[in-house]
Design an enzyme around this catalytic site. Structure first.
Site, PDB file in Angstrom:
ATOM      1  N   LYS A   1       0.738  -1.172  -0.038  1.00  0.00           N
ATOM      2  CA  LYS A   1       0.012   0.025  -0.122  1.00  0.00           C
ATOM      3  C   LYS A   1       0.909   1.230  -0.012  1.00  0.00           C
ATOM      4  CE  LYS A   1      -4.501   0.980   0.207  1.00  0.00           C
ATOM      5  NZ  LYS A   1      -5.528   0.300  -0.224  1.00  0.00           N
TER       6      LYS A   1
ATOM      7  N   ASP B   1      -6.881   4.369  -4.271  1.00  0.00           N
ATOM      8  CA  ASP B   1      -7.536   4.308  -3.069  1.00  0.00           C
ATOM      9  C   ASP B   1      -8.186   5.581  -2.963  1.00  0.00           C
ATOM     10  OD1 ASP B   1      -7.833   2.162  -0.481  1.00  0.00           O
ATOM     11  OD2 ASP B   1      -7.402   4.352   0.021  1.00  0.00           O
TER      12      ASP B   1
HETATM   13  P1  NDP Z   1     -12.833   8.136  -2.500  1.00  0.00           P
HETATM   14  O1  NDP Z   1     -11.715   9.233  -2.370  1.00  0.00           O
HETATM   15  O2  NDP Z   1     -13.321   8.116  -3.722  1.00  0.00           O
HETATM   16  O3  NDP Z   1     -14.032   8.413  -1.541  1.00  0.00           O
HETATM   17  C1  NDP Z   1     -13.714   8.574  -0.272  1.00  0.00           C
HETATM   18  C2  NDP Z   1     -15.027   8.884   0.644  1.00  0.00           C
HETATM   19  O4  NDP Z   1     -14.778   8.759   2.080  1.00  0.00           O
HETATM   20  C3  NDP Z   1     -15.495  10.316   0.385  1.00  0.00           C
HETATM   21  O5  NDP Z   1     -16.681  10.419   0.560  1.00  0.00           O
HETATM   22  C4  NDP Z   1     -14.693  11.008   1.595  1.00  0.00           C
HETATM   23  O6  NDP Z   1     -15.459  12.300   2.075  1.00  0.00           O
HETATM   24  C5  NDP Z   1     -14.965  10.000   2.664  1.00  0.00           C
HETATM   25  N1  NDP Z   1     -13.902  10.083   3.689  1.00  0.00           N
HETATM   26  C6  NDP Z   1     -12.586  10.016   3.547  1.00  0.00           C
HETATM   27  N2  NDP Z   1     -12.032  10.339   4.408  1.00  0.00           N
HETATM   28  C7  NDP Z   1     -12.740  10.509   5.429  1.00  0.00           C
HETATM   29  C8  NDP Z   1     -12.567  10.843   6.756  1.00  0.00           C
HETATM   30  N3  NDP Z   1     -11.591  10.935   7.249  1.00  0.00           N
HETATM   31  N4  NDP Z   1     -13.599  11.318   7.354  1.00  0.00           N
HETATM   32  C9  NDP Z   1     -15.027  11.128   7.001  1.00  0.00           C
HETATM   33  N5  NDP Z   1     -15.192  10.745   5.469  1.00  0.00           N
HETATM   34  C10 NDP Z   1     -14.086  10.515   5.000  1.00  0.00           C
HETATM   35  O7  NDP Z   1     -12.219   6.742  -1.903  1.00  0.00           O
HETATM   36  P2  NDP Z   1     -12.781   5.378  -2.233  1.00  0.00           P
HETATM   37  O8  NDP Z   1     -14.369   5.356  -2.328  1.00  0.00           O
HETATM   38  O9  NDP Z   1     -11.824   4.682  -3.117  1.00  0.00           O
HETATM   39  O10 NDP Z   1     -12.740   4.602  -0.762  1.00  0.00           O
HETATM   40  C11 NDP Z   1     -13.277   4.474   0.142  1.00  0.00           C
HETATM   41  C12 NDP Z   1     -13.063   3.197   1.192  1.00  0.00           C
HETATM   42  O11 NDP Z   1     -12.965   2.190   0.495  1.00  0.00           O
HETATM   43  C13 NDP Z   1     -11.367   3.525   1.727  1.00  0.00           C
HETATM   44  O12 NDP Z   1     -11.531   2.967   2.975  1.00  0.00           O
HETATM   45  C14 NDP Z   1     -10.478   2.662   0.883  1.00  0.00           C
HETATM   46  O13 NDP Z   1      -9.606   2.160   1.482  1.00  0.00           O
HETATM   47  C15 NDP Z   1     -11.435   1.543   0.379  1.00  0.00           C
HETATM   48  N6  NDP Z   1     -11.122   0.660  -0.678  1.00  0.00           N
HETATM   49  C16 NDP Z   1     -11.328   1.426  -1.870  1.00  0.00           C
HETATM   50  C17 NDP Z   1     -10.985   0.488  -3.044  1.00  0.00           C
HETATM   51  C18 NDP Z   1     -10.949   1.095  -4.451  1.00  0.00           C
HETATM   52  O14 NDP Z   1     -10.882   0.175  -5.296  1.00  0.00           O
HETATM   53  N7  NDP Z   1     -11.046   2.256  -4.687  1.00  0.00           N
HETATM   54  C19 NDP Z   1     -10.923  -0.799  -2.937  1.00  0.00           C
HETATM   55  C20 NDP Z   1     -11.053  -1.543  -1.324  1.00  0.00           C
HETATM   56  C21 NDP Z   1     -11.276  -0.676  -0.441  1.00  0.00           C
HETATM   57  P3  NDP Z   1     -14.712  13.640   1.679  1.00  0.00           P
HETATM   58  O15 NDP Z   1     -14.673  13.774   0.213  1.00  0.00           O
HETATM   59  O16 NDP Z   1     -15.390  14.606   2.491  1.00  0.00           O
HETATM   60  O17 NDP Z   1     -13.498  13.493   2.217  1.00  0.00           O
HETATM   61  O1  2IT Z   2      -8.113  -1.301  -0.777  1.00  0.00           O
HETATM   62  C1  2IT Z   2      -7.798  -1.894  -1.783  1.00  0.00           C
HETATM   63  O2  2IT Z   2      -8.156  -3.009  -2.065  1.00  0.00           O
HETATM   64  C2  2IT Z   2      -7.533  -1.040  -2.950  1.00  0.00           C
HETATM   65  N1  2IT Z   2      -7.417   0.110  -2.711  1.00  0.00           N
HETATM   66  C3  2IT Z   2      -7.370  -1.666  -4.395  1.00  0.00           C
HETATM   67  C4  2IT Z   2      -6.278  -1.922  -4.730  1.00  0.00           C
HETATM   68  C5  2IT Z   2      -5.908  -2.367  -5.956  1.00  0.00           C
HETATM   69  O3  2IT Z   2      -4.675  -2.898  -6.289  1.00  0.00           O
HETATM   70  O4  2IT Z   2      -6.800  -2.640  -6.927  1.00  0.00           O
END
Ligand code: NDP
Ligand code: 2IT
Length: 452
Positions: free
Chosen positions: A132, A172
């Site tokens: 990561k 992420d």
């Molecule tokens: P994005 O950046 O697209 O969206 C993040 C969302 O979470 C936004 O709505 C943001 O709001 C909110 N957020 C982030 N930090 C905070 C915080 N400290 N407090 C409150 N709200 C917060 O990210 P993703 O949708 O890609 O990721 C969301 C989660 O999913 C994370 O935990 C990530 O690790 C996990 N994840 C993502 C994957 C991927 O493929 N993208 C795969 C697996 C897991 P704001 O804009 O106000 O910050």
């Molecule tokens: O938390 C996760 O699994 C991700 N942000 C996606 C990682 C990836 O390599 O697609």
């Protein structure tokens, strides 16, 4: 013979030692604790895993890289951010895991995410190790040109550490298709190589896989559906409470709607929206993906059915299922108590470690099906691995083919976790099932490959 009690004593001592050697990294401590507290039965049952140093090696990243990222804003002012890549474990394949750009990013956060990723990637059954990375850069309010300059500076150091056979980053929080494009462009420029498999989450016109943007959200809904099926129910007509409004949340909402459920909430760090008619996914995409706006704007444009609750938490809204899809520790004990009071049946973690340990315990005691992130949100990284396979073969699969593979993988992960939990005497405990099943796959590869 090693008993469960011996194993537990040893794992507790190891946890204390890890906390001592990694001070001021509470999220890393939390992630390690949550895994170690479930491993005693497998160490007792399988003596080969009790080999001195195996679990210790698993908890220590193979390599940790920290670097300076200087960049200039549109006014010519210089900013200095910090970049990270933690290459945690490569026993099953190249390091694989996302990059997070958010002001809260520090070494402990990247280590917790990398540690979780090792188990998650093992659960997919595909050949990927865990890593990561990210930066404390805050993309909010920055122009495209500023984001591009930041990504170019970040890659100017990162490129020397990654490669299709070495380490394959993706998105992420704060890193989506735009950022992957800028990062890939700089990698290609520096190395003079079209090495598609060095990053995943690319655009579909230039090496990206169909369904990668959708994969995490779609996958966590499929995992929730599998947990409900286990209880003789399905998603049809279920009210869903979703947090976040980024990549994972948007495609969680889309899949819930497609399967006949009714998602009624979304949120960001300013508050949440509740929509009595169900979230309109086209409007959500317009506000969040096209305009990069705030979730309050959704309520302003949706009309009478929706309202914005500033500073509130979605968990106070009643629902049959909950899908926390924003960030770590966003669902605490009081939130879990409110959800249980309102009759929640299943929780699937779209985010990484969004539920605090107290809240997880409360769900489990109340008999709520609880799918931990390392199982429920594995769809994103699984389709990333499918993107690597397509890149290697210089081909592109149809969206249907990728979606079928995603569905198969999510069902397999569900079955693996469910069966493993039953085998170790804790039926229905997906946390233990996921930790032990992921552990077995990585530990077997590590044992076969010797002490390295
Ligand atoms: P994005 O950046 O697209 O969206 C993040 C969302 O979470 C936004 O709505 C943001 O709001 C909110 N957020 C982030 N930090 C905070 C915080 N400290 N407090 C409150 N709200 C917060 O990210 P993703 O949708 O890609 O990721 C969301 C989660 O999913 C994370 O935990 C990530 O690790 C996990 N994840 C993502 C994957 C991927 O493929 N993208 C795969 C697996 C897991 P704001 O804009 O106000 O910050
Ligand atoms: O938390 C996760 O699994 C991700 N942000 C996606 C990682 C990836 O390599 O697609």
């Amino acid at each position: 013979m090693t008993t469960r009690d011996d194993s537990k004593t040893r794992l507790d001592a190891l946890r204390v030692e890890i906390e001592r050697r990694n001070p001021a990294q509470p999220e890393f401590h939390q992630a390690v604790h949550e895994v170690l507290e479930t491993l005693a039965p497998v160490l007792a049952a399988r003596p080969e895993y009790a080999e001195p140093g195996l679990v210790e090696r698993l908890c220590e990243p193979e390599r940790q890289i920290i670097f300076r990222v200087p960049w200039q804003d549109d006014q010519g002012r210089v900013h200095v951010n910090r970049g990270f890549r933690v290459e945690f474990n490569s026993a099953l394949g190249p390091y694989k895991g996302g990059l997070r750009f958010h002001p809260s990013v520090n070494l402990g956060i990247v280590k917790f995410l990398g540690f979780e990723q090792v188990f998650k990637n093992a659960l997919t059954g595909l050949g990927i190790g865990g890593g990561k990375g990210g930066s404390d850069f805050d993309p909010r309010g920055r122009s495209d040109a500023e984001v591009m300059r930041f990504c170019q500076s970040f890659m100017t150091e990162l490129y020397r550490h990654i490669g299709e056979h070495t380490d394959v980053p993706a998105g992420d929080i704060g890193v989506g298709g735009r950022e992957i494009g800028y990062l890939f462009g700089q990698y290609r420029r520096i190395t003079n190589r079209w090495e598609a498999g060095v990053l995943t989450g690319k655009g579909t016109g230039w090496g990206g896989s169909a369904i990668r943007p959708e994969a995490t959200g779609y996958g966590s809904v499929l995992f929730a559906a599998a947990m409900l099926r286990e209880r003789g129910e399905d998603l049809e007509g279920q009210t869903a409470v979703v947090s976040g409004s980024g990549n994972v949340a948007v495609y969680t909402v889309e899949k819930l709607l497609a399967l006949g459920a009714n998602p009624v909430t979304c949120s960001d760090s300013s508050g949440y929206v509740v929509d009595d008619k169900g979230i309109d996914v086209d409007l959500l995409k317009q506000v969040k993906e096209v305009e990069r706006g705030r979730i309050s704007e959704y309520a302003e444009r949706r009309g009478a059915s929706a309202r914005f609750v500033p500073g509130g938490r979605v968990w106070e809204v009643p629902g049959d299922i909950a899908l926390p899809s924003a960030t770590q520790n966003e669902l605490g004990e009081d939130d879990a108590a409110a959800l249980v009071r309102n009759g929640v049946k299943a929780v699937a973690e779209g985010a990484n470690m969004p539920t605090t340990p107290d809240a997880v315990r409360l769900f489990q005691q109340a008999g709520v099906a609880f799918g931990p992130g390392k199982a429920a949100n594995a769809g994103g990284v699984a389709v990333s691995a499918l993107e690597m396979a397509q890149n290697h073969a210089r081909t592109a699969w149809t969206p249907n083919r990728v979606e079928e593979e995603l569905a198969r993988i999510m069902n397999d992960i569900h079955t693996t976790c469910h069966e493993t939990a039953a085998r170790y005497g804790v039926p229905g405990d997906y946390v233990t099932g996921a930790n032990i099943a992921g552990f077995e796959r990585v530990a077997d590869a590590m044992l076969a490959q010797g002490v390295i």
